[in-house]
Design a protein around this motif. Structure first.
Motif, PDB file in Angstrom:
ATOM      1  N   PRO A  69     -23.830 -16.980 -47.504  1.00 54.04           N
ATOM      2  CA  PRO A  69     -24.352 -15.607 -47.519  1.00 54.04           C
ATOM      3  C   PRO A  69     -25.375 -15.354 -48.623  1.00 54.04           C
ATOM      4  O   PRO A  69     -26.215 -14.471 -48.495  1.00 54.04           O
ATOM      5  CB  PRO A  69     -23.098 -14.760 -47.735  1.00 54.04           C
ATOM      6  CG  PRO A  69     -22.117 -15.675 -48.382  1.00 54.04           C
ATOM      7  CD  PRO A  69     -22.389 -17.037 -47.815  1.00 54.04           C
ATOM      8  N   HIS A  70     -25.294 -16.068 -49.740  1.00 57.65           N
ATOM      9  CA  HIS A  70     -26.232 -15.914 -50.851  1.00 57.65           C
ATOM     10  C   HIS A  70     -26.309 -14.466 -51.341  1.00 57.65           C
ATOM     11  O   HIS A  70     -27.379 -13.985 -51.729  1.00 57.65           O
ATOM     12  CB  HIS A  70     -27.632 -16.397 -50.461  1.00 57.65           C
ATOM     13  CG  HIS A  70     -27.702 -17.860 -50.121  1.00 57.65           C
ATOM     14  ND1 HIS A  70     -27.672 -18.849 -51.075  1.00 57.65           N
ATOM     15  CD2 HIS A  70     -27.784 -18.502 -48.924  1.00 57.65           C
ATOM     16  CE1 HIS A  70     -27.744 -20.041 -50.481  1.00 57.65           C
ATOM     17  NE2 HIS A  70     -27.802 -19.853 -49.185  1.00 57.65           N
ATOM     18  N   ALA A  71     -25.208 -13.758 -51.312  1.00 56.38           N
ATOM     19  CA  ALA A  71     -25.218 -12.350 -51.724  1.00 56.38           C
ATOM     20  C   ALA A  71     -25.467 -12.229 -53.222  1.00 56.38           C
ATOM     21  O   ALA A  71     -24.917 -12.994 -54.024  1.00 56.38           O
ATOM     22  CB  ALA A  71     -23.885 -11.701 -51.370  1.00 56.38           C
ATOM     23  N   VAL A  72     -26.308 -11.270 -53.594  1.00 60.15           N
ATOM     24  CA  VAL A  72     -26.540 -10.954 -55.008  1.00 60.15           C
ATOM     25  C   VAL A  72     -25.509  -9.914 -55.421  1.00 60.15           C
ATOM     26  O   VAL A  72     -25.487  -8.803 -54.884  1.00 60.15           O
ATOM     27  CB  VAL A  72     -27.970 -10.424 -55.228  1.00 60.15           C
ATOM     28  CG1 VAL A  72     -28.162 -10.031 -56.690  1.00 60.15           C
ATOM     29  CG2 VAL A  72     -28.991 -11.478 -54.813  1.00 60.15           C
ATOM     30  N   LEU A  73     -24.651 -10.258 -56.379  1.00 59.28           N
ATOM     31  CA  LEU A  73     -23.540  -9.385 -56.763  1.00 59.28           C
ATOM     32  C   LEU A  73     -23.768  -8.710 -58.109  1.00 59.28           C
ATOM     33  O   LEU A  73     -22.839  -8.119 -58.672  1.00 59.28           O
ATOM     34  CB  LEU A  73     -22.232 -10.195 -56.775  1.00 59.28           C
ATOM     35  CG  LEU A  73     -21.879 -10.872 -55.445  1.00 59.28           C
ATOM     36  CD1 LEU A  73     -20.564 -11.625 -55.567  1.00 59.28           C
ATOM     37  CD2 LEU A  73     -21.808  -9.861 -54.307  1.00 59.28           C
ATOM     38  N   ASP A  74     -24.989  -8.763 -58.605  1.00 63.34           N
ATOM     39  CA  ASP A  74     -25.351  -8.100 -59.860  1.00 63.34           C
ATOM     40  C   ASP A  74     -25.672  -6.637 -59.555  1.00 63.34           C
ATOM     41  O   ASP A  74     -26.740  -6.314 -59.049  1.00 63.34           O
ATOM     42  CB  ASP A  74     -26.549  -8.820 -60.475  1.00 63.34           C
ATOM     43  CG  ASP A  74     -27.110  -8.085 -61.674  1.00 63.34           C
ATOM     44  OD1 ASP A  74     -26.350  -7.346 -62.330  1.00 63.34           O
ATOM     45  OD2 ASP A  74     -28.317  -8.233 -61.954  1.00 63.34           O
ATOM     46  N   LEU A  75     -24.744  -5.756 -59.860  1.00 60.25           N
ATOM     47  CA  LEU A  75     -24.899  -4.347 -59.463  1.00 60.25           C
ATOM     48  C   LEU A  75     -26.097  -3.652 -60.100  1.00 60.25           C
ATOM     49  O   LEU A  75     -26.786  -2.880 -59.418  1.00 60.25           O
ATOM     50  CB  LEU A  75     -23.607  -3.582 -59.739  1.00 60.25           C
ATOM     51  CG  LEU A  75     -22.432  -3.938 -58.820  1.00 60.25           C
ATOM     52  CD1 LEU A  75     -21.177  -3.194 -59.236  1.00 60.25           C
ATOM     53  CD2 LEU A  75     -22.768  -3.655 -57.358  1.00 60.25           C
TER      54      LEU A  75
END
Length: 262
Positions: A9-15
């Protein structure tokens, strides 16, 4: 695409970065000037930061749906989330005023899947609506998912061997695009488009602040000069719509976002 590998998924989890990204999307779509309430779909929810931002946008009611193939959310409130299995969207035709596809199309599969993704965005978009589409430029120096220089410059058959040689993974599962390729896909999907990468670059500088002397020099350049460098901008940013008339009310002739009521 049935290639025998599971796409990550390569999700960016840096809010904090998601908040800045959402602010840029808000600026470029002009959502604050739209008639309330606004129906919005985010494809590729990731952390939930962007969906959460729009669900709590001051001064306007935004009714937010979000979908993803995995649930990686860190923020859950204010919007509806649906897990999906592929590019097909579980919504009726003409459902949304704004559709966001932010760094998603490079993950859905081959060209056929990318066209299907765009056709689904068009199907659920209201006739007067706008799609915000961002995708990494194939010719960016450093590939953003695996942090390797020149990875996406290589012919497709050499990308996975190079990734393995550098010890960064077993399979290159992304499909970044050239500008020409992206525009061909949009036309095949029946969508009109405008490249707003220069406006996106300026919005990034405005939101993130001082990015160093080179960025300040580029920011000082007029649009007609920056437009000649579009092929080198790391991210292609486009507004898409059912027809050219809709884009003409939103984007100037050189791709600059104009201030008009929508």
């Amino acid at each position: 695409m049935n290639d025998g590998f599971h796409r990550q998924p390569h999700a960016v989890l840096d809010l904090p970065s998601r908040g800045q990204k959402a602010e840029k999307i808000a600026m470029l779509t002009g959502i604050r000037r739209m008639s309330s309430p606004v129906s919005l779909l985010e494809v590729g929810t990731g952390s939930g930061g962007i969906a959460h931002y729009f669900a709590h946008l001051p001064g306007i009611k935004v009714d937010v749906d979000a979908v993803d193939v995995v649930d990686s959310r860190l923020l859950h409130d204010g919007y509806r989330f649906t897990r999906v299995d592929d590019v097909l969207l579980p919504f009726g035709d003409d459902s949304f005023d704004v559709v966001i596809s932010n760094h998603v199309i490079e993950h859905v599969g081959d060209r056929a899947q990318q066209v299907s993704h765009l056709r689904e965005l068009r199907r659920v978009l209201k006739p007067g609506g706008i799609v915000y589409l961002a995708v990494p430029n194939r010719w960016m120096l450093v590939e953003p998912h695996y942090r390797l220089r020149f990875l996406s410059w290589l012919p497709h058959r050499l990308r996975t061997p190079y990734l393995r040689l550098r010890g960064r993974g077993d399979y290159y599962d992304c499909e970044p695009l050239e500008r020409r390729e992206l525009e061909e896909l949009a036309r095949e999907a029946g969508l009109s488009y405008r490249n707003i990468s220069v406006s996106g670059f300026r919005a990034t500088l405005a939101i993130e602040g001082d990015k160093g002397p080179l960025a300040r020099i580029l920011h000082a350049m007029p649009d007609r000069v920056l437009s000649t460098l579009e092929s080198a901008i790391p991210t292609h940013i486009y507004l898409l719509a059912h027809d050219e008339a809709r884009l003409a009310t939103r984007v100037g002739v050189r791709g600059a976002v104009v201030d008009v009521d929508l």
